[in-house]
Design a protein around this motif. Sequence first.
Motif: not given
Length: 269
Positions: A172-182, A244-249
């Motif tokens: 019922g649940r899944r983990r979402v993974d992001w790699t966000i670079g600064v 992804n969109e919210n991080v960019y903005k």
Amino acid sequence: MDVESIINLGTEIVLEYGPKVIAAIVVWVVGMWVIKLLISGANKVMNKSNLDVSLKPFLASLFGMTLKVLLAITVLGMLGIEMTSFIAILAAAGLAVGMALSGTLQNFAGGVMILIFKPFKVGDVIDAQGYVGAVKEIQIFNTILKTPDNKTIILPNGGLSTGSMVNFSTEGRRRVDWTIGVAYGDDLDQARAVIRKLCDADARILKDPEVVIVVSALADSSVNFAVRAWVESSDYWGVFFDMNENVYKTFAKEGLHIPFPQMDVHVHK
């Protein structure tokens, strides 16, 4: 041959074969009655089990046909018919047909295994044989997928039942993974705070387990954060794309920089 001889011959035939014929008829009648009882019992067992609806009539028919063939061989043997040669011919024919239809039989066996053990069901989203899609139909020989771009994929059950497969719908649940670079030189604490604020603002992201935000790598042109959050399976892609969109903005508004690969060229005279 006179009448008396004919009568004597007929009497001998009746005395010799009559009991065998009667016994064979009795065995056939009783055997058919027993087979009906066994098939009825098998149907009741399958109805109480969790077998696929499309598999039940096939298994019942196969079970009944096997019992009838065995009964016929028994009755013919009681009549004095030599069955050894017949069984050998039947076995050889079965072997030849099996070799000729080896691929088809493998797909058939795979379909039966899938319908019995149910590694996936209609509606599940799976990744198998290089294709990702929702299961539209499970047949005896093939499984039909519908891809997100509305393509129909037909997968043979043989390879599907023996190969690796990922079922995205079992949990019922899944983990979402992001790699966000600064960018190097940006405030890491500020970047972490912005990412956490974005996660907290999205109601689809679950509070338990807690969101994980850690520095995962000092890359060539960026400091990378690994962000891990848990969501309901149905929200996975929506959360992934929106973040992804919210991080960019938001990074642009907060004065944070998302680096991109660059090459410095130095020209010497």
